[in-house]
Design an enzyme around this catalytic site. Structure first.
Site, PDB file in Angstrom:
ATOM      1  NE  ARG A 234      16.129 -18.966  -5.386  1.00  0.00           N
ATOM      2  CZ  ARG A 234      15.719 -19.780  -4.383  1.00  0.00           C
ATOM      3  NH1 ARG A 234      15.948 -21.089  -4.472  1.00  0.00           N
ATOM      4  NH2 ARG A 234      15.120 -19.404  -3.357  1.00  0.00           N
ATOM      5  CG  HIS A 282      12.489 -24.590  -7.405  1.00  0.00           C
ATOM      6  ND1 HIS A 282      13.041 -23.425  -7.834  1.00  0.00           N
ATOM      7  CD2 HIS A 282      12.746 -24.655  -6.114  1.00  0.00           C
ATOM      8  CE1 HIS A 282      13.475 -22.665  -7.054  1.00  0.00           C
ATOM      9  NE2 HIS A 282      13.284 -23.474  -5.723  1.00  0.00           N
TER      10      HIS A 282
HETATM   11  P1  NAP Z   1      22.549 -19.832   3.983  1.00  0.00           P
HETATM   12  O1  NAP Z   1      22.379 -20.512   5.561  1.00  0.00           O
HETATM   13  O2  NAP Z   1      22.451 -18.277   3.982  1.00  0.00           O
HETATM   14  O3  NAP Z   1      23.951 -20.101   3.581  1.00  0.00           O
HETATM   15  C1  NAP Z   1      24.587 -19.673   2.471  1.00  0.00           C
HETATM   16  C2  NAP Z   1      25.941 -20.196   2.313  1.00  0.00           C
HETATM   17  O4  NAP Z   1      26.765 -19.658   0.825  1.00  0.00           O
HETATM   18  C3  NAP Z   1      26.831 -19.754   3.280  1.00  0.00           C
HETATM   19  O5  NAP Z   1      28.177 -20.512   3.888  1.00  0.00           O
HETATM   20  C4  NAP Z   1      27.532 -18.414   2.536  1.00  0.00           C
HETATM   21  O6  NAP Z   1      28.966 -18.081   3.320  1.00  0.00           O
HETATM   22  C5  NAP Z   1      27.854 -18.857   1.385  1.00  0.00           C
HETATM   23  N1  NAP Z   1      27.956 -17.750   0.499  1.00  0.00           N
HETATM   24  C6  NAP Z   1      27.147 -16.605   0.192  1.00  0.00           C
HETATM   25  N2  NAP Z   1      27.723 -15.980  -0.662  1.00  0.00           N
HETATM   26  C7  NAP Z   1      29.010 -16.328  -0.934  1.00  0.00           C
HETATM   27  C8  NAP Z   1      30.044 -15.997  -1.634  1.00  0.00           C
HETATM   28  N3  NAP Z   1      29.994 -14.880  -2.559  1.00  0.00           N
HETATM   29  N4  NAP Z   1      31.159 -16.755  -1.734  1.00  0.00           N
HETATM   30  C9  NAP Z   1      31.392 -17.832  -1.081  1.00  0.00           C
HETATM   31  N5  NAP Z   1      30.316 -18.620  -0.500  1.00  0.00           N
HETATM   32  C10 NAP Z   1      29.160 -17.707  -0.366  1.00  0.00           C
HETATM   33  O7  NAP Z   1      21.664 -20.242   2.964  1.00  0.00           O
HETATM   34  P2  NAP Z   1      20.813 -21.772   3.080  1.00  0.00           P
HETATM   35  O8  NAP Z   1      19.673 -21.648   4.073  1.00  0.00           O
HETATM   36  O9  NAP Z   1      21.989 -22.635   3.269  1.00  0.00           O
HETATM   37  O10 NAP Z   1      20.210 -21.922   1.590  1.00  0.00           O
HETATM   38  C11 NAP Z   1      21.074 -21.903   0.661  1.00  0.00           C
HETATM   39  C12 NAP Z   1      20.445 -21.472  -0.930  1.00  0.00           C
HETATM   40  O11 NAP Z   1      19.467 -22.919  -1.207  1.00  0.00           O
HETATM   41  C13 NAP Z   1      19.158 -20.636  -0.650  1.00  0.00           C
HETATM   42  O12 NAP Z   1      19.614 -19.261  -0.652  1.00  0.00           O
HETATM   43  C14 NAP Z   1      18.600 -20.976  -1.989  1.00  0.00           C
HETATM   44  O13 NAP Z   1      18.660 -20.362  -2.979  1.00  0.00           O
HETATM   45  C15 NAP Z   1      18.717 -22.493  -2.085  1.00  0.00           C
HETATM   46  N6  NAP Z   1      17.532 -23.255  -1.772  1.00  0.00           N
HETATM   47  C16 NAP Z   1      16.948 -24.133  -2.660  1.00  0.00           C
HETATM   48  C17 NAP Z   1      15.721 -24.851  -2.596  1.00  0.00           C
HETATM   49  C18 NAP Z   1      15.289 -25.803  -3.612  1.00  0.00           C
HETATM   50  O14 NAP Z   1      14.349 -26.376  -3.435  1.00  0.00           O
HETATM   51  N7  NAP Z   1      16.063 -25.861  -4.701  1.00  0.00           N
HETATM   52  C19 NAP Z   1      15.352 -24.973  -1.151  1.00  0.00           C
HETATM   53  C20 NAP Z   1      15.777 -24.182  -0.203  1.00  0.00           C
HETATM   54  C21 NAP Z   1      16.660 -23.215  -0.547  1.00  0.00           C
HETATM   55  P3  NAP Z   1      29.011 -17.667   4.825  1.00  0.00           P
HETATM   56  O15 NAP Z   1      28.806 -19.027   5.433  1.00  0.00           O
HETATM   57  O16 NAP Z   1      30.268 -17.211   4.815  1.00  0.00           O
HETATM   58  O17 NAP Z   1      28.011 -16.528   5.065  1.00  0.00           O
HETATM   59  C1  GLV Z   2      13.212 -22.716  -2.251  1.00  0.00           C
HETATM   60  O1  GLV Z   2      13.668 -22.656  -3.252  1.00  0.00           O
HETATM   61  C2  GLV Z   2      13.691 -22.008  -1.047  1.00  0.00           C
HETATM   62  O2  GLV Z   2      14.369 -20.696  -1.219  1.00  0.00           O
HETATM   63  O3  GLV Z   2      13.463 -22.271   0.147  1.00  0.00           O
END
Ligand code: NAP
Ligand code: GLV
Length: 319
Positions: A234, A282
């Site tokens: 983000r 994005h």
């Molecule tokens: P997720 O499964 O919730 O994973 C989040 C990861 O971040 C986990 O490993 C978590 O640690 C870690 N984390 C959270 N807070 C932290 C902290 N304070 N210190 C260290 N590590 C921390 O999320 P996801 O599905 O992988 O998605 C991640 C992010 O990608 C989304 O939240 C979104 O913002 C972004 N995204 C972007 C796009 C785009 O098109 N650009 C698309 C989809 C998603 P733990 O494993 O210990 O819980």
């Molecule tokens: C896109 O940014 C998502 O959070 O899936």
């Protein structure tokens, strides 16, 4: 729990065209009612599907049971400080995960194989043979965030031969990946990375983490020169003036940014024209209505059969 003919779904999106979502809902669940405006059916709304809903728009719905985020990230929901006390479910989908891993692999390989330099040389019709070509096993890709998306990307990068490390809030173990966790683990994670990929959620703890104080902890020189930063998490995770300063001081050699503090990125931003910056709008992993709507309906149906909801957001941690 069981569905009722009067149950209505609210589709509360801003910045996205709702039409394509409506079309997919009509195909996947023709018997369910979907409305774009809560006012037309306040006491019938049982579920809300949201992307950047208007603040306060989920309040005053007495029968709302679940909020479904139409993205993997949920910061867009917590931006609204008037939220009802119901579970929030986020997207976890093989389609979205594959899109993100494609993006991460694409950008890592582009930097690893000097894509920026060759594109610049081509525009100038310069043939400069550079024999320095580090092997993948000499390059460490560090992933900030070893969640659903980070883990998959880590595995795919391992398969390409990169050394991979990761950082998460709690310890996560992935075969072949060096894991670090918590505030104390960040320093060790940073000192070895050549390419940092950020896939963190935006939360009160992670806001602004991609800043000068982080860049100053990275090594000065590696096989690709100074480290490369790729942020597909983000925009609120990054301090944009610090990124520009780190590039100009040679603390970062190049940057790929998919997300920005303000989106669309304002035309006046110096990021647009910086020669060492790759910008995508994005678009790393867009939510596909065709892929996601049937998955949301399936989850809704299993919930109505009495099964527990999956992928529930931890409201205290905000992800
Ligand atoms: P997720 O499964 O919730 O994973 C989040 C990861 O971040 C986990 O490993 C978590 O640690 C870690 N984390 C959270 N807070 C932290 C902290 N304070 N210190 C260290 N590590 C921390 O999320 P996801 O599905 O992988 O998605 C991640 C992010 O990608 C989304 O939240 C979104 O913002 C972004 N995204 C972007 C796009 C785009 O098109 N650009 C698309 C989809 C998603 P733990 O494993 O210990 O819980
Ligand atoms: C896109 O940014 C998502 O959070 O899936």
């Amino acid at each position: 729990m069981t569905g009722n003919a009067d149950d209505t779904i609210l589709l509360a999106v801003t910045g996205w065209d709702p039409d394509v979502w409506q079309t997919e809902f009509a195909k996947a669940a023709p018997a369910r009612k979907l409305v774009l405006d809560a006012d037309t059916a306040k006491d019938k709304i049982r579920y809300a599907l949201v992307w950047k809903q208007r603040p306060g728009s989920l309040m005053g719905l007495p029968n709302l049971e679940v909020i479904f985020s139409l993205g993997a990230g949920v910061d867009h929901i917590f931006h609204d400080h008037q939220l009802p006390d119901v579970p929030i479910v986020r997207i976890v989908s093989p389609d979205l995960t594959m899109r993100m891993s494609e993006y991460v692999v694409w950008q890592v390989l582009d930097h690893h194989r000097l894509g920026l330099r060759y594109r610049q040389q081509q525009t100038q019709k310069v043939w400069h043979e550079d024999r320095r070509q580090p092997a993948a096993h000499e390059v460490t890709v560090g992933i900030l965030g070893l969640g659903v998306l980070g883990r998959d990307a880590a595995q795919k990068l391992r398969n390409l031969g990169f050394r991979v490390s990761g950082w998460s809030r709690r310890l996560q173990t992935i075969e072949g990946v060096t894991s670090h966790f918590g505030k104390d683990g960040l320093k060790d994670f940073l000192k070895d990375v050549d390419i940092v990929v950020c896939l963190l959620p935006l939360t009160p703890e992670t806001k602004g983490i991609l800043s000068m104080s982080m860049f100053a902890q990275m090594k000065a020189e590696g096989p690709l020169g100074a480290p490369v930063l790729i942020n597909a998490g983000r925009g609120g995770l990054q301090n944009e003036p610090d990124i520009l300063a780190a590039l100009d001081r040679g603390m970062l050699s190049a940057v790929t940014l998919d997300v920005f503090k303000t989106e669309p990125l304002p035309k006046g931003s110096p990021l647009w024209t910086h020669p060492q910056v790759v910008i995508t709008p994005h678009a790393a992993a867009s939510s596909s209505p065709q892929a996601l709507v049937p998955e949301i309906i399936a989850q809704l149906e299993s919930y109505e059969r009495g099964e527990p909801l999956k992928n529930i957001v931890d409201k205290a941690a905000q992800y």
